[in-house]
Design a protein around this motif. Structure first.
Motif, mmCIF file in Angstrom:
data_model
loop_
_atom_site.group_PDB
_atom_site.id
_atom_site.type_symbol
_atom_site.label_atom_id
_atom_site.label_comp_id
_atom_site.label_asym_id
_atom_site.label_seq_id
_atom_site.Cartn_x
_atom_site.Cartn_y
_atom_site.Cartn_z
ATOM 1 N N THR A 283 0.831 -1.215 0.000
ATOM 2 C CA THR A 283 0.000 0.000 0.000
ATOM 3 C C THR A 283 0.859 1.256 0.000
ATOM 4 O OG1 THR A 283 -1.767 -1.170 1.189
ATOM 5 C CG2 THR A 283 -1.819 1.242 1.236
ATOM 6 N N LEU A 284 1.918 1.252 0.802
ATOM 7 C CA LEU A 284 2.823 2.403 0.832
ATOM 8 C C LEU A 284 3.477 2.624 -0.531
ATOM 9 C CD1 LEU A 284 4.599 2.046 4.310
ATOM 10 C CD2 LEU A 284 2.854 3.701 3.655
ATOM 11 N N ALA A 285 3.894 1.535 -1.150
ATOM 12 C CA ALA A 285 4.512 1.646 -2.469
ATOM 13 C C ALA A 285 3.507 2.149 -3.506
ATOM 14 C CB ALA A 285 5.080 0.294 -2.893
ATOM 15 N N PHE A 286 2.275 1.678 -3.407
ATOM 16 C CA PHE A 286 1.216 2.076 -4.334
ATOM 17 C C PHE A 286 0.924 3.578 -4.226
ATOM 18 C CE2 PHE A 286 -3.414 2.631 -5.080
ATOM 19 C CZ PHE A 286 -3.454 2.298 -6.429
ATOM 20 N N LYS A 287 1.015 4.110 -3.007
ATOM 21 C CA LYS A 287 0.720 5.530 -2.784
ATOM 22 C C LYS A 287 1.928 6.438 -3.038
ATOM 23 C CE LYS A 287 -2.946 4.729 0.611
ATOM 24 N NZ LYS A 287 -3.367 4.931 2.036
ATOM 25 N N HIS A 288 3.074 5.833 -3.285
ATOM 26 C CA HIS A 288 4.295 6.617 -3.493
ATOM 27 C C HIS A 288 4.185 7.472 -4.765
ATOM 28 C CE1 HIS A 288 8.542 7.661 -3.725
ATOM 29 N NE2 HIS A 288 8.585 7.167 -4.949
ATOM 30 N N LYS A 289 4.519 8.727 -4.656
ATOM 31 C CA LYS A 289 4.502 9.642 -5.795
ATOM 32 C C LYS A 289 5.938 9.847 -6.292
ATOM 33 C CE LYS A 289 0.082 10.294 -5.377
ATOM 34 N NZ LYS A 289 -0.848 9.687 -6.360
ATOM 35 N N ALA A 290 6.168 9.450 -7.510
ATOM 36 C CA ALA A 290 7.522 9.519 -8.062
ATOM 37 C C ALA A 290 7.887 10.947 -8.453
ATOM 38 C CB ALA A 290 7.629 8.618 -9.280
ATOM 39 N N PHE A 291 9.122 11.344 -8.146
ATOM 40 C CA PHE A 291 9.625 12.663 -8.564
ATOM 41 C C PHE A 291 9.811 12.698 -10.085
ATOM 42 C CE2 PHE A 291 13.301 15.430 -9.527
ATOM 43 C CZ PHE A 291 12.754 16.650 -9.116
ATOM 44 N N ASN A 292 10.329 11.577 -10.618
ATOM 45 C CA ASN A 292 10.517 11.457 -12.067
ATOM 46 C C ASN A 292 9.981 10.103 -12.520
ATOM 47 O OD1 ASN A 292 11.266 11.361 -14.714
ATOM 48 N ND2 ASN A 292 13.465 11.617 -14.358
ATOM 49 N N PRO A 293 8.719 10.049 -12.953
ATOM 50 C CA PRO A 293 8.092 8.767 -13.325
ATOM 51 C C PRO A 293 8.784 8.043 -14.467
ATOM 52 C CG PRO A 293 6.464 10.526 -13.121
ATOM 53 C CD PRO A 293 7.808 11.183 -13.102
ATOM 54 N N LYS A 323 -5.828 -3.320 -8.668
ATOM 55 C CA LYS A 323 -5.414 -1.934 -8.927
ATOM 56 C C LYS A 323 -3.909 -1.752 -8.711
ATOM 57 C CE LYS A 323 -6.595 -0.215 -4.291
ATOM 58 N NZ LYS A 323 -7.414 0.752 -3.509
ATOM 59 N N GLU A 324 -3.354 -2.478 -7.714
ATOM 60 C CA GLU A 324 -1.914 -2.388 -7.465
ATOM 61 C C GLU A 324 -1.121 -3.010 -8.614
ATOM 62 O OE1 GLU A 324 -3.923 -2.249 -3.452
ATOM 63 O OE2 GLU A 324 -4.112 -3.502 -5.243
ATOM 64 N N LEU A 325 -1.598 -4.161 -9.108
ATOM 65 C CA LEU A 325 -0.918 -4.816 -10.227
ATOM 66 C C LEU A 325 -0.940 -3.927 -11.474
ATOM 67 C CD1 LEU A 325 -2.150 -8.494 -9.776
ATOM 68 C CD2 LEU A 325 0.217 -7.710 -9.632
ATOM 69 N N ASN A 326 -2.075 -3.314 -11.739
ATOM 70 C CA ASN A 326 -2.180 -2.421 -12.897
ATOM 71 C C ASN A 326 -1.222 -1.244 -12.779
ATOM 72 O OD1 ASN A 326 -4.103 -3.913 -14.243
ATOM 73 N ND2 ASN A 326 -5.823 -2.803 -13.343
ATOM 74 N N TYR A 327 -1.123 -0.703 -11.559
ATOM 75 C CA TYR A 327 -0.244 0.457 -11.347
ATOM 76 C C TYR A 327 1.221 0.080 -11.521
ATOM 77 C CZ TYR A 327 2.322 4.118 -8.908
ATOM 78 O OH TYR A 327 3.227 5.102 -8.580
ATOM 79 N N PHE A 328 1.642 -1.002 -10.867
ATOM 80 C CA PHE A 328 3.056 -1.390 -10.932
ATOM 81 C C PHE A 328 3.434 -1.917 -12.324
ATOM 82 C CE2 PHE A 328 2.437 -2.127 -6.209
ATOM 83 C CZ PHE A 328 3.067 -0.939 -5.856
ATOM 84 N N GLU A 329 2.439 -2.403 -13.077
ATOM 85 C CA GLU A 329 2.705 -2.888 -14.435
ATOM 86 C C GLU A 329 2.746 -1.715 -15.440
ATOM 87 O OE1 GLU A 329 1.281 -6.729 -17.140
ATOM 88 O OE2 GLU A 329 -0.078 -5.819 -15.683
#
Length: 331
Positions: A283-293, A323-329
């Protein structure tokens, strides 16, 4: 020196796991705990009638789920340019009767099916004060209990404090019906630590005393009932206004978190807690906002977490990580 009184909480005889289905009903404190259960991927259904405070309204709602009762237009009333139900929270109100009925009846149908399959029922009682409808109330049976006042005029209601005997009569009958409807169901009772100060300080304490007395009588009577002391944790353990919101009525984040941690410790086993830690990391990783995606570092972060979630999904196929799989993929 001791500045707090900590006490031992009786363990739940059969710990809750992620394979269990949990129906939660009652006061707003129910939704605080329900949100945390949802965040940790437990299968829950929360307040199918919306927030309910008194035991009669809770019993009426659960009875409606057992019976799969359909609400009709004659059961609604029109006020302030919307249609409402005296048995439901205002989130079920609609601009048209059909809109309100669709929301109410869909929720009841879902609750009927879920309750039939549920492993645990959490019941959080908030107040023993009830508000009965007077002859001035629109489209109401005089003496019926309003679960929500929908900001109607005060003279539409008459206030009354239930006695311990009243609560026992209502809940005892309900529990028998619940066990006939779902033979595997276990019930966890809590008393909400939210203070109903609009009723008055003395009146709030009288109300909580009625609820506590009735619930403990029932827990002593039935084998599959358990009492979790959420009220006592806030009132007797934390016991400080630092743990309340600015209104001095609702427990704040720290108090709710403390009660949650005690609930986890009392009601869940080691394996479930380990799985919760894994889910929390995802969950923490899923909510992480990347500085440079678009950076290589972020792409590696996504791939690492994708592999972690795939592994978790394979190990725990009954959990939903879509939803997590879709995001990380990267979808």
């Amino acid at each position: 020196m001791k500045f707090r009184f900590e006490f031992t909480i009786k363990k739940l005889p059969e710990p809750i796991t992620h394979r269990h289905k949990l129906l939660l009903i009652g006061s707003c404190f129910t939704e605080n705990i329900g949100e945390k259960l949802d965040n940790f991927k437990f299968t829950t259904l929360q307040n199918p009638n919306g927030i309910l405070f008194n035991p009669v309204s809770v019993a009426e709602a659960l009875t409606a789920y057992i019976e799969a009762k359909q609400t009709e237009e004659k059961d609604l009333f029109f006020y302030n340019e919307a249609w409402h139900s005296w048995k439901h929270h205002s989130r079920f109100s609609g601009l048209t009767a059909d809109e309100a009925l669709q929301e109410i009846n869909n929720s009841t149908a879902v609750a009927h099916k879920f309750l039939k399959e549920a492993d645990y029922l959490f019941v959080t009682l908030g107040s023993a004060w009830i508000y009965t409808l007077t002859e001035k109330a629109t489209n109401a049976k005089v003496g019926a209990i309003a679960a929500n006042n929908h900001k109607a005029p005060a003279d539409w209601f008459q206030r009354k404090l239930l006695t311990t005997e009243d609560v026992l009569r209502v809940l005892d009958n309900l529990i028998h019906r619940l066990f006939l409807f779902n033979a595997k169901l276990k019930i966890i009772f809590t008393i909400s630590p939210v203070r109903h100060l609009r009723d008055g300080v003395v009146e709030n304490n009288r109300s909580k005393a009625v609820l506590i007395s009735a619930v403990h009588h029932l827990v002593n009577k039935f084998d599959r009932l358990y009492y979790f002391p959420a009220y006592e944790l806030v009132i007797d353990d934390l016991r400080d206004y630092r743990f309340y919101a600015e209104d001095l009525v609702h427990p704040n984040y720290f108090a709710t978190q403390y009660v949650w941690e005690k609930l986890v410790d009392a009601c869940m086993d080691g394996k479930t807690k380990e799985l919760m830690e894994d889910i929390h990391a995802v969950t923490l990783a899923f909510k992480h906002k990347a500085f440079n995606p678009h950076s290589a570092q972020h792409k590696k972060f996504l791939q690492t977490n994708y592999e972690k979630v795939v592994r978790l999904q394979q190990e725990q196929p009954y959990l939903n990580f879509a939803k997590e799989l879709n995001y990380f993929e990267g979808k």
